[in-house]
Design a protein around this motif. Sequence first.
Motif, PDB file in Angstrom:
ATOM      1  N   GLN A 290     -41.351 -14.031  13.079  1.00  0.00           N
ATOM      2  CA  GLN A 290     -40.643 -12.852  13.527  1.00  0.00           C
ATOM      3  C   GLN A 290     -41.957 -11.766  14.237  1.00  0.00           C
ATOM      4  O   GLN A 290     -42.887 -11.724  13.371  1.00  0.00           O
ATOM      5  CB  GLN A 290     -39.893 -12.005  12.688  1.00  0.00           C
ATOM      6  CG  GLN A 290     -38.411 -12.828  12.068  1.00  0.00           C
ATOM      7  CD  GLN A 290     -39.007 -13.700  11.111  1.00  0.00           C
ATOM      8  OE1 GLN A 290     -39.697 -13.380  10.225  1.00  0.00           O
ATOM      9  NE2 GLN A 290     -38.439 -14.713  10.966  1.00  0.00           N
ATOM     10  N   PHE A 291     -41.794 -10.959  15.218  1.00  0.00           N
ATOM     11  CA  PHE A 291     -42.762 -10.463  15.851  1.00  0.00           C
ATOM     12  C   PHE A 291     -42.206  -9.071  16.239  1.00  0.00           C
ATOM     13  O   PHE A 291     -40.889  -8.838  16.186  1.00  0.00           O
ATOM     14  CB  PHE A 291     -43.392 -11.018  17.082  1.00  0.00           C
ATOM     15  CG  PHE A 291     -44.001 -12.489  16.589  1.00  0.00           C
ATOM     16  CD1 PHE A 291     -45.174 -12.543  16.220  1.00  0.00           C
ATOM     17  CD2 PHE A 291     -43.185 -13.378  16.976  1.00  0.00           C
ATOM     18  CE1 PHE A 291     -45.722 -13.859  15.816  1.00  0.00           C
ATOM     19  CE2 PHE A 291     -43.468 -14.927  16.553  1.00  0.00           C
ATOM     20  CZ  PHE A 291     -44.827 -15.020  16.096  1.00  0.00           C
ATOM     21  N   ALA A 292     -43.057  -8.026  16.515  1.00  0.00           N
ATOM     22  CA  ALA A 292     -42.779  -6.790  17.199  1.00  0.00           C
ATOM     23  C   ALA A 292     -41.692  -6.215  16.443  1.00  0.00           C
ATOM     24  O   ALA A 292     -40.730  -5.532  16.798  1.00  0.00           O
ATOM     25  CB  ALA A 292     -42.227  -6.994  18.688  1.00  0.00           C
ATOM     26  N   GLY A 293     -42.068  -5.954  15.210  1.00  0.00           N
ATOM     27  CA  GLY A 293     -41.282  -5.305  14.290  1.00  0.00           C
ATOM     28  C   GLY A 293     -39.916  -5.589  13.827  1.00  0.00           C
ATOM     29  O   GLY A 293     -38.730  -5.052  13.990  1.00  0.00           O
ATOM     30  N   ASP A 294     -39.946  -7.147  13.871  1.00  0.00           N
ATOM     31  CA  ASP A 294     -38.522  -7.963  13.569  1.00  0.00           C
ATOM     32  C   ASP A 294     -37.539  -7.870  14.901  1.00  0.00           C
ATOM     33  O   ASP A 294     -36.307  -7.812  14.720  1.00  0.00           O
ATOM     34  CB  ASP A 294     -37.913  -7.511  12.400  1.00  0.00           C
ATOM     35  CG  ASP A 294     -38.846  -8.029  11.156  1.00  0.00           C
ATOM     36  OD1 ASP A 294     -39.504  -8.919  11.380  1.00  0.00           O
ATOM     37  OD2 ASP A 294     -38.468  -7.453  10.166  1.00  0.00           O
ATOM     38  N   THR A 295     -38.140  -7.759  16.109  1.00  0.00           N
ATOM     39  CA  THR A 295     -37.337  -7.515  17.257  1.00  0.00           C
ATOM     40  C   THR A 295     -37.269  -8.619  18.205  1.00  0.00           C
ATOM     41  O   THR A 295     -36.536  -8.944  18.901  1.00  0.00           O
ATOM     42  CB  THR A 295     -37.716  -6.175  18.190  1.00  0.00           C
ATOM     43  OG1 THR A 295     -39.212  -6.426  18.533  1.00  0.00           O
ATOM     44  CG2 THR A 295     -37.457  -4.908  17.485  1.00  0.00           C
ATOM     45  N   PHE A 296     -38.311  -9.482  17.883  1.00  0.00           N
ATOM     46  CA  PHE A 296     -38.637 -10.854  18.585  1.00  0.00           C
ATOM     47  C   PHE A 296     -38.897 -11.930  17.600  1.00  0.00           C
ATOM     48  O   PHE A 296     -39.605 -11.950  16.345  1.00  0.00           O
ATOM     49  CB  PHE A 296     -39.573 -10.850  19.525  1.00  0.00           C
ATOM     50  CG  PHE A 296     -39.884 -11.995  20.330  1.00  0.00           C
ATOM     51  CD1 PHE A 296     -38.897 -12.582  21.245  1.00  0.00           C
ATOM     52  CD2 PHE A 296     -40.836 -12.917  19.917  1.00  0.00           C
ATOM     53  CE1 PHE A 296     -38.939 -13.400  22.121  1.00  0.00           C
ATOM     54  CE2 PHE A 296     -40.945 -13.978  20.879  1.00  0.00           C
ATOM     55  CZ  PHE A 296     -40.162 -14.478  21.801  1.00  0.00           C
TER      56      PHE A 296
ATOM     57  N   ALA B 247     -34.453 -12.013  21.021  1.00  0.00           N
ATOM     58  CA  ALA B 247     -34.978 -10.999  21.024  1.00  0.00           C
ATOM     59  C   ALA B 247     -33.735  -9.755  20.738  1.00  0.00           C
ATOM     60  O   ALA B 247     -32.472  -9.961  21.238  1.00  0.00           O
ATOM     61  CB  ALA B 247     -35.452 -10.720  22.174  1.00  0.00           C
TER      62      ALA B 247
ATOM     63  N   PRO C 283     -34.558  -6.276  21.393  1.00  0.00           N
ATOM     64  CA  PRO C 283     -35.264  -4.784  21.668  1.00  0.00           C
ATOM     65  C   PRO C 283     -34.760  -3.743  21.413  1.00  0.00           C
ATOM     66  O   PRO C 283     -35.503  -2.748  21.080  1.00  0.00           O
ATOM     67  CB  PRO C 283     -35.590  -5.099  23.300  1.00  0.00           C
ATOM     68  CG  PRO C 283     -34.341  -5.739  23.751  1.00  0.00           C
ATOM     69  CD  PRO C 283     -34.009  -6.692  22.703  1.00  0.00           C
ATOM     70  N   THR C 284     -33.473  -3.412  21.437  1.00  0.00           N
ATOM     71  CA  THR C 284     -32.696  -2.304  20.957  1.00  0.00           C
ATOM     72  C   THR C 284     -31.847  -2.439  19.917  1.00  0.00           C
ATOM     73  O   THR C 284     -31.487  -3.805  19.727  1.00  0.00           O
ATOM     74  CB  THR C 284     -32.282  -1.433  22.142  1.00  0.00           C
ATOM     75  OG1 THR C 284     -31.288  -2.066  22.825  1.00  0.00           O
ATOM     76  CG2 THR C 284     -33.513  -1.158  23.027  1.00  0.00           C
TER      77      THR C 284
END
Length: 932
Positions: free
Chosen positions: A213-219, A279, A281-282
């Motif tokens: 997981q990446f980008a604060g668990d958003t991806f 993903a 993102p929001t």
Amino acid sequence: MLKFKPSKLTLAMLSSGFIAMSASSFAAEEAQDENQAEQQDVEVIEVKGFRGSIVESISTKRYSSEVVESISAEDIGKLPDSSIAESIARLPGLAAQRLDGRASKVSIRGFGENESGTTFNGREQVSIGDNRGVEFDLYPSEVMAGVTVYKTPSASLEAEGIAGIVDMQSVKPLSQDGQVIQFNGQFEKTSFEKLNPDGDDTGFRGTFSYIDQFAGDTFGVAFAYSKMTSPNQEKRWNSWGYPEFTGPDGNNYSILGGAKPFVRSSTLNRDSAMLVLEAQPTDKLQMTLDALYVNFTDEKILRGIEVPFAWGQGTIDPDSVVVDQETGFITSAVTQGQRVVVRNDYEERDADLTSLGFNTSYQLSETFILEFDASYSAVERTIWSLESYSGTGRGDNVGIPDDIGYEFNGGNTGAVFNPGLDYGDYDLIKLGGPLTWGWSSALNEKYGIVGTPLENTAQDGFLNTPSIDDELVTLKLAAEQELDNDFVSAVKYGISHRTREKTKDSEGYFMTINSFPDTPVVPEQYRLGTVDLGFIGMGNMIAYDSNAMLRNGEYDLLAESLTNTSHASKSWQVTEEVTNAYIQADLDLEVADMPLTGNVGVRYVYTKQSSDGAASENVNGVVQTSPVSASHDYNHVLPSLNLALQITEEQTLRLGLAKTIARARLDEMNASLLTSYSQTPDSEGNYWSVSGGNIELEPKEATGLDLSYENYFSQEGYVSAALFYKKLDNWIFDGQFEVDMTGVADPNTGIVPPPENSKGTQSGKINGGNGNLWGYELSVTLPFNVFSDSLDGLGLIASHTGIESDIQDPNGNDFELPGLSDSIQNVTVYFERAGWQLRASARKRSDFKGDIYGVGFDTVQVDILGETVVDAQIGYDFGEGGFESLDGLSVFLQGYNLTKEPFTTLSGDNALQVRDYQDYGSTYLLGFSYKL
């Protein structure tokens, strides 16, 4: 609106993450937040390994709105079977049919694989065969996260099936806890040594998987690659049939017409890759892209001796005939002056599967979610199947004959022969067809042997090359509106459109040795020694590389389609366009202070189907074809209801009502025809005789009722009892119907008959007949720690299914459903504690009718004897055993078909009249798993 109130046990399961795959996990998480104070007082006991997988599967079943069964893997790559078929065949009410020793086709509650739908992440899948039934051995368990089998439908489920829907699922990377890097490896060995000198008796499997997981668990990303080289070997008895024969006493008895026993060595090579990108993102937007690619190559080496008997050129010695008076079957006899065919065959089946899916959902408001889904599924399959013939001379009356006796040794194992020649002698056995099998005018004309003693002797082998292309594209738009009232928690509705196009091309080639009409010995560079046919008494037989000989130009080829109409009639394209619209209400209310949940909905299905093919006729020995196109459309309204009444926190009553459909097989819908015109009308007053597919076939229909009781008495245990009933209508049978041949020319004269002679009688598949199927299902998962803490880790999983039916064809004759075993049992005993993992499983089914590949790879139905397949596994997890430095490493040893259960089919009701007796032996795997 009634809020779901989980028990402390449920909260503990939720906090352990075991119902992440549950259909109601969202509602449960909501309940978890509302009861956070209660949850803090719960001691969470995390259960891993096989027991953890059991807990997750039970949770999926318990909280689903539909009647389901499921299997799940603790981590990707941890399902312990070679294919998904092996795994789901152990679920209650399910049974597998083996193909070349591997579980492949799966039936649900007595219905064959063509009566169920198969999806991957909820999206329908194509198939590698002529029909709709998916061969599950194409799908590797190593790259799957789990499987859910829906025994009752809901309006929002996309796939169709009278029997049910099998949904395979990939892992969701954002649902995982942190990074996962895992390696799996296995060494495989068959119990038979090499049955062919160029075969394999060892193989390997390897899987690499990565989740992060990446980008604060958003991806999130999940990737898995699996490679398998799996050997399989078989000793096989196969008969041509059992005609009547007049015995010494003047009475008629059944006798062996001929046999084709052989040894087979196969190697299944499968490369699989899966990628999931997720993903978020929001908080409102979520997107998932998943892709699965499988390359599947099954290479088979087959060698044996084809022995004509009553249908051969030899003379049966009347003094050698032994008759079993009870069955009227000749169990032993000798044929004198017989010539046999020594077979060195090779088959390669290659398939590529691609599955792509994209899903996005957007929360427009706190109560409204919009979803879009697009998917693509495709299969390309080719077959290269060659037969190479040799013997003591070319033609019926050339070469050294043999006196061969046979004796059936009881049971269902076939006969043992007693030959007089040495078939392992390379000087005696020469290349060339020993029997006149090349009955082709084009073949005779090519070699100028019409009217000569060599007529019909130019077939020294045969090559079959059928291919399949299957492609499916689906688009779906759906929405969900949450409601706040005392009856309905949400309304779901949507529309979808899918287009499926399946094409089959059929061709075959006569093979003739370059030195025709000579019969040379096998060249030294192609000799491989001998194979042992002692299991049928034939001794050693020469073994040579026929595939290399063909590819190196040692044979000339001539297309069979020049003079044989079968290839034109078996080549076709079928297209389906299906538009669906549905609306479904999710129920959430109370009845007599008991929670009642479920759903009610209706699905509208509009179908337009079309086919392109050819009308063919043999005119003066030459095939003539003309294009044929046909189309048909229809619609269905399919209501469904699922109710779950929670009597207590542990006990649930379920009710399912639904109308379902199962579409006709695609090969039965093709437009290709065989036609002939006669100046004299038939009994129906029609002048044309037609055979082929029927594009106007409509789906089989069923109205189903399911009633079940479930008691979840433990985190790891439950017991259930179910009754099911289906009223079947519009089934599909062989029959005749009238067709309009206006404007079609008589292929013999080229003249269009007058309008009054334009009607034809077509033989093919028709809708009709009806009947009922009913049964019961008992299942239990019993952890022995409910009796004593000292038995923690020991448990039992068992199920029994009984099925009956009374189906009749349009003429009122009794009909037996393909795939229906009236009794199915599954049992697994497991132990898991202190790192040790032990499991033994047995799956048993009674006799049934099943579809297999016949001559020319046509699908044929045969009587298959019941079987009991026993598997076992022992493993050790070093981390669970207390070895911290080896945490993440586990090893195991598995054995499949430990009792060496054969696969047996019969020709008729006489148990001695064996069609096939296939002995696969056992298979053993030694492997490891390492998780970083």
